[in-house]
Design a protein around this motif. Structure first.
Motif, PDB file in Angstrom:
ATOM      1  N   PHE A 120       1.059   5.286   0.794  1.00 29.26           N
ATOM      2  CA  PHE A 120       0.344   6.054   1.813  1.00 29.26           C
ATOM      3  C   PHE A 120      -0.682   7.001   1.213  1.00 29.26           C
ATOM      4  O   PHE A 120      -1.658   7.360   1.844  1.00 29.26           O
ATOM      5  CB  PHE A 120       1.332   6.831   2.707  1.00 29.26           C
ATOM      6  CG  PHE A 120       1.756   8.150   2.169  1.00 29.26           C
ATOM      7  CD1 PHE A 120       1.203   9.318   2.657  1.00 29.26           C
ATOM      8  CD2 PHE A 120       2.694   8.240   1.149  1.00 29.26           C
ATOM      9  CE1 PHE A 120       1.583  10.547   2.162  1.00 29.26           C
ATOM     10  CE2 PHE A 120       3.079   9.459   0.647  1.00 29.26           C
ATOM     11  CZ  PHE A 120       2.524  10.610   1.151  1.00 29.26           C
ATOM     12  N   MET A 153      -1.037  -0.152  12.351  1.00 32.51           N
ATOM     13  CA  MET A 153      -0.697   0.947  13.251  1.00 32.51           C
ATOM     14  C   MET A 153      -1.191   2.287  12.712  1.00 32.51           C
ATOM     15  O   MET A 153      -0.921   3.329  13.273  1.00 32.51           O
ATOM     16  CB  MET A 153       0.821   1.025  13.442  1.00 32.51           C
ATOM     17  CG  MET A 153       1.397  -0.183  14.113  1.00 32.51           C
ATOM     18  SD  MET A 153       0.772  -0.356  15.784  1.00 32.51           S
ATOM     19  CE  MET A 153       1.395  -1.937  16.242  1.00 32.51           C
ATOM     20  N   GLU A 154      -1.860   2.252  11.533  1.00 36.78           N
ATOM     21  CA  GLU A 154      -2.378   3.487  10.967  1.00 36.78           C
ATOM     22  C   GLU A 154      -3.615   3.941  11.746  1.00 36.78           C
ATOM     23  O   GLU A 154      -3.964   3.347  12.768  1.00 36.78           O
ATOM     24  CB  GLU A 154      -2.740   3.261   9.502  1.00 36.78           C
ATOM     25  CG  GLU A 154      -1.581   2.844   8.622  1.00 36.78           C
ATOM     26  CD  GLU A 154      -0.745   4.016   8.178  1.00 36.78           C
ATOM     27  OE1 GLU A 154      -1.278   5.136   8.172  1.00 36.78           O
ATOM     28  OE2 GLU A 154       0.432   3.811   7.841  1.00 36.78           O
ATOM     29  N   PHE A 155      -4.276   4.941  11.210  1.00 35.85           N
ATOM     30  CA  PHE A 155      -5.392   5.492  11.970  1.00 35.85           C
ATOM     31  C   PHE A 155      -6.751   5.383  11.308  1.00 35.85           C
ATOM     32  O   PHE A 155      -7.751   5.709  11.909  1.00 35.85           O
ATOM     33  CB  PHE A 155      -5.100   6.950  12.334  1.00 35.85           C
ATOM     34  CG  PHE A 155      -4.013   7.058  13.353  1.00 35.85           C
ATOM     35  CD1 PHE A 155      -4.306   7.033  14.700  1.00 35.85           C
ATOM     36  CD2 PHE A 155      -2.692   7.134  12.964  1.00 35.85           C
ATOM     37  CE1 PHE A 155      -3.296   7.098  15.641  1.00 35.85           C
ATOM     38  CE2 PHE A 155      -1.681   7.202  13.895  1.00 35.85           C
ATOM     39  CZ  PHE A 155      -1.980   7.182  15.242  1.00 35.85           C
ATOM     40  N   GLU A 213       2.524  -2.888  10.074  1.00 34.70           N
ATOM     41  CA  GLU A 213       2.689  -1.455   9.844  1.00 34.70           C
ATOM     42  C   GLU A 213       1.340  -0.803   9.534  1.00 34.70           C
ATOM     43  O   GLU A 213       1.004   0.249  10.050  1.00 34.70           O
ATOM     44  CB  GLU A 213       3.648  -1.279   8.671  1.00 34.70           C
ATOM     45  CG  GLU A 213       4.366   0.030   8.599  1.00 34.70           C
ATOM     46  CD  GLU A 213       5.296   0.240   9.778  1.00 34.70           C
ATOM     47  OE1 GLU A 213       5.173   1.307  10.377  1.00 34.70           O
ATOM     48  OE2 GLU A 213       6.109  -0.652  10.099  1.00 34.70           O
ATOM     49  N   TYR A 214       0.548  -1.486   8.675  1.00 32.56           N
ATOM     50  CA  TYR A 214      -0.758  -0.933   8.292  1.00 32.56           C
ATOM     51  C   TYR A 214      -1.679  -0.852   9.509  1.00 32.56           C
ATOM     52  O   TYR A 214      -2.462   0.079   9.659  1.00 32.56           O
ATOM     53  CB  TYR A 214      -1.452  -1.803   7.236  1.00 32.56           C
ATOM     54  CG  TYR A 214      -0.701  -1.985   5.956  1.00 32.56           C
ATOM     55  CD1 TYR A 214       0.313  -1.094   5.580  1.00 32.56           C
ATOM     56  CD2 TYR A 214      -0.987  -3.041   5.094  1.00 32.56           C
ATOM     57  CE1 TYR A 214       1.008  -1.275   4.408  1.00 32.56           C
ATOM     58  CE2 TYR A 214      -0.293  -3.215   3.914  1.00 32.56           C
ATOM     59  CZ  TYR A 214       0.708  -2.336   3.582  1.00 32.56           C
ATOM     60  OH  TYR A 214       1.392  -2.514   2.423  1.00 32.56           O
ATOM     61  N   MET A 237      -8.590   5.063  -0.139  1.00 34.61           N
ATOM     62  CA  MET A 237      -8.928   3.935   0.720  1.00 34.61           C
ATOM     63  C   MET A 237      -9.413   2.728  -0.072  1.00 34.61           C
ATOM     64  O   MET A 237      -9.056   1.592   0.223  1.00 34.61           O
ATOM     65  CB  MET A 237      -9.995   4.401   1.715  1.00 34.61           C
ATOM     66  CG  MET A 237     -10.295   3.411   2.807  1.00 34.61           C
ATOM     67  SD  MET A 237      -8.864   2.770   3.627  1.00 34.61           S
ATOM     68  CE  MET A 237      -8.332   4.208   4.482  1.00 34.61           C
ATOM     69  N   TYR A 238     -10.224   2.973  -1.117  1.00 30.32           N
ATOM     70  CA  TYR A 238     -10.757   1.804  -1.827  1.00 30.32           C
ATOM     71  C   TYR A 238      -9.655   1.018  -2.511  1.00 30.32           C
ATOM     72  O   TYR A 238      -9.762  -0.191  -2.685  1.00 30.32           O
ATOM     73  CB  TYR A 238     -11.867   2.213  -2.819  1.00 30.32           C
ATOM     74  CG  TYR A 238     -11.484   3.227  -3.879  1.00 30.32           C
ATOM     75  CD1 TYR A 238     -11.785   4.569  -3.720  1.00 30.32           C
ATOM     76  CD2 TYR A 238     -10.835   2.843  -5.039  1.00 30.32           C
ATOM     77  CE1 TYR A 238     -11.461   5.496  -4.680  1.00 30.32           C
ATOM     78  CE2 TYR A 238     -10.502   3.774  -6.010  1.00 30.32           C
ATOM     79  CZ  TYR A 238     -10.815   5.105  -5.831  1.00 30.32           C
ATOM     80  OH  TYR A 238     -10.474   6.009  -6.793  1.00 30.32           O
ATOM     81  N   LEU A 259      -7.687  -1.073   0.417  1.00 35.94           N
ATOM     82  CA  LEU A 259      -8.371  -2.288   0.864  1.00 35.94           C
ATOM     83  C   LEU A 259      -8.266  -3.393  -0.175  1.00 35.94           C
ATOM     84  O   LEU A 259      -8.047  -4.558   0.160  1.00 35.94           O
ATOM     85  CB  LEU A 259      -9.840  -1.977   1.174  1.00 35.94           C
ATOM     86  CG  LEU A 259     -10.074  -1.021   2.343  1.00 35.94           C
ATOM     87  CD1 LEU A 259     -11.556  -0.798   2.559  1.00 35.94           C
ATOM     88  CD2 LEU A 259      -9.458  -1.555   3.617  1.00 35.94           C
ATOM     89  N   VAL A 314       0.829  -1.203   0.000  1.00 35.10           N
ATOM     90  CA  VAL A 314       0.000   0.000   0.000  1.00 35.10           C
ATOM     91  C   VAL A 314       0.867   1.259   0.000  1.00 35.10           C
ATOM     92  O   VAL A 314       1.858   1.337   0.720  1.00 35.10           O
ATOM     93  CB  VAL A 314      -0.919  -0.025   1.233  1.00 35.10           C
ATOM     94  CG1 VAL A 314      -1.615   1.291   1.420  1.00 35.10           C
ATOM     95  CG2 VAL A 314      -1.910  -1.165   1.123  1.00 35.10           C
ATOM     96  N   GLU A 337     -11.266   1.478   8.699  1.00 33.15           N
ATOM     97  CA  GLU A 337     -11.448   0.329   7.811  1.00 33.15           C
ATOM     98  C   GLU A 337     -10.127  -0.330   7.487  1.00 33.15           C
ATOM     99  O   GLU A 337     -10.015  -1.546   7.386  1.00 33.15           O
ATOM    100  CB  GLU A 337     -12.131   0.745   6.500  1.00 33.15           C
ATOM    101  CG  GLU A 337     -13.604   1.040   6.614  1.00 33.15           C
ATOM    102  CD  GLU A 337     -13.834   2.487   6.972  1.00 33.15           C
ATOM    103  OE1 GLU A 337     -12.845   3.215   7.203  1.00 33.15           O
ATOM    104  OE2 GLU A 337     -15.000   2.889   7.032  1.00 33.15           O
TER     105      GLU A 337
END
Lengths: 729, 467
Positions: free
Chosen positions: A343, A381-383, A378-379, A347-348, A351, A341, A386
């Motif tokens: 950064f 830990m994102e915010f 790592e992912y 979002m779509y 996922l 991914v 979804e």
């Protein structure tokens, strides 16, 4: 000094202009006066202002007669504007267009090909019988025009005419002309002709034999493929994908001829090429398309290149890659990193990338698995909600796919110690962790240290019924408690709080509570079980399946004590959970083989995004809808009414599809429950399992349809996840 | 295919529309803004296609616009639609400079004309801007003037429907030149401890063609798979290429490569992956004979693009340490190193380091370049105009944090982003061996020019540890 020069020119032009200007107000009076002004410049201004008002959404149709007066002009731009106006209002006020019919016919003989095109293009869009009566000569003439630009426009007009008036189109015999256009020398005419035929075929497949036409023109298509614009290539490739090659030789030939297009810059051409190749590749000897073969490498490279396109196209590509991967799982196995991914991905896309990552990873390659695990960590830990949730889920999927206990323990460790620890910010993180952990435990339930580690964490949650928010996670939590009651110090208290909230829970949790209480009934006071049975069968809003289940268990427990089988039965009911569970090796969703084949034939289409294969039923439905809409429009004058009809029609059609799916599940589970009543006690046990299955099937699919209404729910995807969950009890 | 195209504002309200088929009700678009809103409420995921009442809304976003296609059948090729929408925006950009709500409103006439020409009955037609500009012009008086001359006024160029649909006939230049720019964008993801997680080179060969007539071009590059035999006995290409555009006399063949893979040391041929060509390139000829031959469109275009996923070491390495003392201050220490050959220079280096959104009162210490705090991006930006190879610069920043922090503050975890340009350098080691220009009838002498440049891609990022 050109700028100054221009300024002077403009100034002079303005100062010598006598023609009155039109203001921006858009008042009908002013516009009307302008439209009939003796000054050509004013008239043109007025037309522009009229169209501006039209663009703004104002209804300027009352000016129709006045605008129409300006259609006979030598100024091409003005003519275009008038045509635009006519075309726009043709849809709403078709009657008015009759006034323009003469101009259309004259313009279709204009020496300028641009005007000929405009005339025929506009004329074939006006939904009035009377105008269509005049279309005969112009259409025929333009179909035979010397200029390929005009011909390529005319062939499309046949499809437009067909949509408006099928009968007339057949009577005029232009369909034969259209078929003949496939033998044109100009590639663009050929491609528009085939596009037009495809359109006609989608409206009514009986009038023109698309498959036969493609069959007879395959060699022609392959020949012109290299000589046309990207869009024409696209159309021709689409047609080629419809063709079933006769033997492996022909399939090989087609593949060889189209392969070069994998390197086209247009992503949709690339995808269409992949589709043609995959369609023909099965005709070949399997050795020729082994994962290491040249052609598969080329496809893989082409698919990877789609990842450097705009996000919308990446999205389409990712969805299609998922379909292709299921058929050819090894195709991209060296390209895992491409799907990491970024950064700034939307979002779509993020996922979808995770979907591909867990499917793509080679479980025999422990290094790759570890790398992916670190990436997923790592992912997580994102915010973004979804994204985090999907990453945690993906970790469990990865662990189960890998199946190695040490690796799974490592994942469980990460979830317990790092992800749960970070807390804050994301409320639902515990839900996801709970589900992931219990999934992982199911994979190696004999690993004492892991059981201990996970249970002690979950045990430390003081009020799980509040901490957990989703139905699924609560269900998982209760299952864990029931399965390992010894690891939970306060299992009875926790269960009791769940029982207290019974009526507020969703059905999946209710079933879980019910089963849990039954299994642990020896530890609870006698009244708890009894009360729950009463509650589950009496309160009003209860789910019918939950009620039926409670009812049957109740009957089991109320068997006369003298019956020797009773103890055995109850024992079996309660101990079921202590037996080793059927091992799960994959919780990824898969397509059924039939669906997969259908989807492979529909790569690149909307179907392939929703994973909803196009069936004959859907096609017929849309055909019916279309034809009704058109027929009504031509005959009726009251268009507004019709729009309503059409809209209702659309709504109905949509609901039908959804309902069908729901009904099926409902009836099956109801049937199962009614059958059960007649069966002997010994069999009850097994059947309960079935009910649970059905209940869950229903619930999970419902849940999916709720969470993502766009994605027509997995009616066709076999949710192995769901299947597996059932074994929980 | 497409039933209608709408340009909508950022709320989803229609600005301008063109309907191609009448199988969708006029009111369908009014639903779009509600659908957008509903999706936002449900989750943060808004997929580029929404289905409602049997109508599919397929859209892309550009500036403050949504460009929406309505479609009614599942069998519609959505890849084509999205590609077309992006192409449409690109064409409009060439006509209007910027494509945004205001320019759509101001230029409705030309947009209607273009929509008419670019798509017919939902089927994409002509999207080549150079050809469209031949008969759809912005300034109307030109048309009128042409008409007075009674010449072929605004006719579709005859070559439009030919097999060379991208180049009109009769182009004339006094001096015939072709400029080649090889631009390599580096995408790289570096972990907290300096490990490269993912790296790729995205290369583009951009061409600016100023050539008369219908020239036939052949391009030779040092790719293994590409036929380069032309090189022998034909040194026109290489000699003329040696004169670099900027006259710095950069020797093409000494173009450096930083690929770490030993098997691919410079000089030898490299292997490009995922070659993609502009539609003017004869694909079958490339497939069969490995020759890149084409008749170029006039003006600027991207001839080909390629991708390489070899592992490369970071060109600009940043070691960023962030120390957060909650409720008091945050300390950032950054060391940047240009890991390129000593004689190369990275220019316009920009290092964007994210800081907490509630931080303020920055203070900096640094030896080179300039640093500023960009509160609207919640970041500090370190700019170094010129960064010679092998040098290492460092900086230290300190920002104060408010003593009370909002716990519910939604944080966003952003990586450090790096931007840079390195002229006269390609990471892959690609070289143009020759560009042969041949115009069969005019037989003119022509001059090809070549430039190389390496720059950051849109994803050159370094993850940071917040402690």
């Amino acid at each position: 000094m050109p700028p100054l020069d221009k300024k002077i020119k403009k100034f002079l032009k303005n100062s010598i202009r006598v023609a009155p200007k039109i203001s921006d107000k858009g008042e009908f009076g002013e516009l009307r006066a302008g439209l009939v002004s003796p000054y050509p410049q004013t008239r043109k201004d007025a037309i522009k202002k009229t169209i501006q008002q039209m663009t703004l959404g104002k209804d300027v149709s009352p000016l129709f007669p006045d605008v129409l007066k300006n259609i006979a002009t030598i100024d091409i731009e003005q003519k275009k504007l008038v045509y635009l106006y006519v075309m726009n209002y043709a849809e709403i006020y078709p009657e008015l267009c009759i006034l323009a019919v003469n101009t259309f016919v004259t313009d279709s003989q204009d020496p300028n090909p641009l005007i000929r095109c405009m005339a025929i293009r506009t004329m074939s869009m006006i939904k009035v019988d009377k105008i269509l009566e005049y279309i005969d000569t112009p259409l025929r003439r333009t179909l035979q025009d010397d200029n390929p630009y005009v011909r390529k426009t005319a062939v499309i007009c046949v499809a437009k005419l067909f949509q408006l008036n099928k009968q007339l189109c057949v009577e005029l015999g232009v369909l034969e002309d259209l078929a003949n256009a496939l033998d044109d020398d100009n590639p663009m005419v050929i491609s528009n002709a085939i596009a037009s035929i495809i359109e006609i075929n989608s409206i009514d497949p009986t009038v023109i034999d698309l498959i036969r036409l493609i069959e007879t023109h395959v060699s022609k298509f392959l020949l012109v493929l290299n000589e046309c614009t990207e869009w024409a290539r696209m159309t021709i490739l689409t047609a080629l994908a419809e063709y079933n090659s006769r033997d492996s030789l022909e399939a090989k030939d087609i593949i060889d001829r189209v392969t070069a297009h994998l390197q086209h810059v247009n992503p949709s051409v690339v995808l269409a090429t992949v589709k043609v190749i995959l369609k023909n590749i099965t005709q070949l000897d399997p050795n020729q398309y082994s994962p290491d073969s040249k052609i598969m490498k080329k496809i893989s490279s082409a698919l990877v290149s789609l990842m450097s396109t705009p996000p919308e196209l990446q999205y389409v590509a990712l969805k299609n890659i998922r379909i292709i991967l299921e058929k050819y799982p090894e195709i991209l196995n060296k390209e895992l990193r491409i799907f990491y991914v970024k950064f700034n991905d939307p979002m779509y896309v993020k996922l979808e990338k995770i979907e591909i990552l867990v499917r793509l990873v080679d479980v025999s390659n422990i290094k790759q698995c570890t790398l992916l695990l670190n990436e997923l960590k790592e992912y997580s830990m994102e915010f973004e909600l979804e994204f985090v949730s999907r990453s945690i889920q993906a970790m469990a999927e990865l662990g189960i796919k890998n199946g190695n206990e040490i690796f799974i323990a490592k994942i469980a460790d990460i979830i317990c110690n790092e992800i749960l620890e970070r807390g804050g910010g994301i409320e639902t993180i515990r839900d996801d962790c709970c589900v992931a952990l219990s999934n992982l435990l199911r994979c190696c339930d004999m690993n004492e240290s892991m059981v201990k580690q996970i249970c002690s964490i979950l045990n430390s949650w003081s009020s799980p019924e509040d901490i957990l928010t989703s139905d699924l996670s609560k269900c998982h939590y209760i299952w864990l408690m029931t399965k390992y009651p010894n690891h939970f110090t306060t299992v009875i208290e926790k269960l009791k709080t769940f029982i207290d909230n019974f009526t507020q829970e969703e059905s999946m949790t209710q079933v879980a509570i019910l089963l849990s209480v039954i299994k642990l009934h020896t530890r609870l006071e006698g009244s708890v079980l009894q009360n729950l049975f009463e509650l589950a069968t009496s309160y009003e809003a209860v789910d019918i399946d939950v009620r039926d289940m409670a009812m049957m268990y109740w009957r089991c427990f109320s068997i006369d004590d003298s019956n020797v089988e009773k103890d055995q039965l109850i024992n079996e009911l309660c101990n079921n959970g202590l037996n080793p569970l059927p091992r799960i090796d994959n919780i990824l969703e898969m397509f059924s083989p039939d669906t997969l084949e259908k989807l492979l034939n529909q790569l690149g289409t909307i179907s392939s995004i929703y994973f909803e294969p196009l069936t004959e039923d859907i096609l017929n439905e849309s055909r019916k809808r279309r034809s009704q809409m058109n027929q009504n429009i031509i005959k009726s004058q009251k268009l507004n009414d019709l729009q309503d009809i059409a809209r209702n029609e659309l709504l109905d059609g949509h609901e039908d599809v959804l309902l069908d799916f729901g009904d099926e599940d409902d009836s099956s589970s109801n049937m199962a429950s009614s059958n059960n009543n007649n069966n002997t006690l010994k069999e009850l046990d097994d059947l309960f399992g079935n009910i649970t299955q059905d209940v869950k099937n229903l619930n999970i699919s419902q849940q999916q349809s709720n969470t993502d209404s766009n994605q027509a729910p997995s009616a066709n995807t076999t949710t192995s996840n769901t299947q597996d969950l059932l074994d929980l009890f | 295919m497409a039933s209608a195209i709408y340009f909508c504002d950022n709320k989803g309200k229609p600005l301008l529309s063109r309907r191609y088929k009448d199988d969708v009700p006029l009111s369908a678009i009014d639903k779009f803004s509600t659908l957008l809103l509903e999706n936002v409420e449900q989750s943060s995921i808004i997929p580029p296609c929404i289905s409602h009442s049997g109508i599919d809304y397929l859209f892309i976003q550009h500036n403050d616009l949504y460009v929406v296609v309505l479609a009614t059948s599942l069998s519609i090729n959505v890849a084509t639609i999205f590609t077309f929408l992006h192409k449409l925006v690109a064409v409009l950009e060439e006509y209007l400079k910027t494509v945004e709500e205001e320019s759509i409103r101001d230029n409705f006439v030309i947009i209607y004309e273009l929509l008419d020409e670019m798509m017919d009955y939902g089927i994409p037609q002509v999207t080549e801007t150079k050809m469209l500009k031949k008969y759809i012009t912005q300034k109307s008086f030109k048309l009128v003037k042409a008409h007075k001359k009674k010449l072929n006024a605004a006719r579709p160029p005859s070559s439009l429907t030919n097999s060379v649909s991208w180049r009109p006939e009769g182009i004339k230049y006094k001096k015939n030149e072709a400029f080649l720019d090889i631009v390599e964008s580096i995408n790289m993801l570096i972990s907290q401890n300096g490990q490269v997680i993912r790296s790729e080179i995205l290369g583009t060969v951009k061409v600016k063609s100023r050539l008369s007539g219908m020239p036939d071009l052949k391009l030779g590059i040092n790719d293994r798979g590409i036929f380069t035999k032309y090189l022998e006995g034909n040194d026109i290409g290489t000699t003329s290429l040696n004169g670099d555009k900027k006259g710095k006399g950069h020797d093409l063949n000494k173009n450096e490569s930083s690929i770490t893979n030993d098997g691919r040391k410079s000089k030898s041929n490299i292997e490009l992956e995922d070659l993609k060509f502009h539609q003017c390139v004869r694909l079958s000829k490339f497939e069969n004979e490995k020759i890149i031959s084409f008749i170029p469109p006039d003006g600027d275009f991207d001839l080909m693009s390629y991708r390489l996923t070899t592992s490369i070491k970071p060109l600009i390495l940043c070691d960023v340490k962030v120390q957060t003392y909650s409720n008091s201050r945050v300390e950032i220490f950054c060391k940047a190193k240009a890991q390129i050959k000593k004689k190369s220079v990275a220019t316009n280096v920009e290092i964007l380091i994210p800081v907490p959104s509630d931080a303020d009162t920055p203070s900096f210490k640094y030896s080179h370049g300039s640093i500023k705090w960009v509160p609207e991006k919640s970041a500090i930006l370190w700019k170094i105009r010129s960064f010679p190879g092998g040098k290492e610069y460092s900086m230290r920043a300190e920002l104060l944090l408010p003593s009370i922090s909002d716990i519910n503050d939604t944080k966003v975890k952003k990586p450090v982003q790096v931007k840079f340009q390195i002229p006269y350098f390609t990471t892959s080691g690609i070289q143009i061996r020759y560009l042969k220009i041949n115009e069969p009838t005019l037989q003119y002498k022509s001059y090809p020019w070549v430039r190389y440049i390496t720059q950051n891609g849109d994803d050159y990022t370094i993850r940071i540890n917040n402690s």
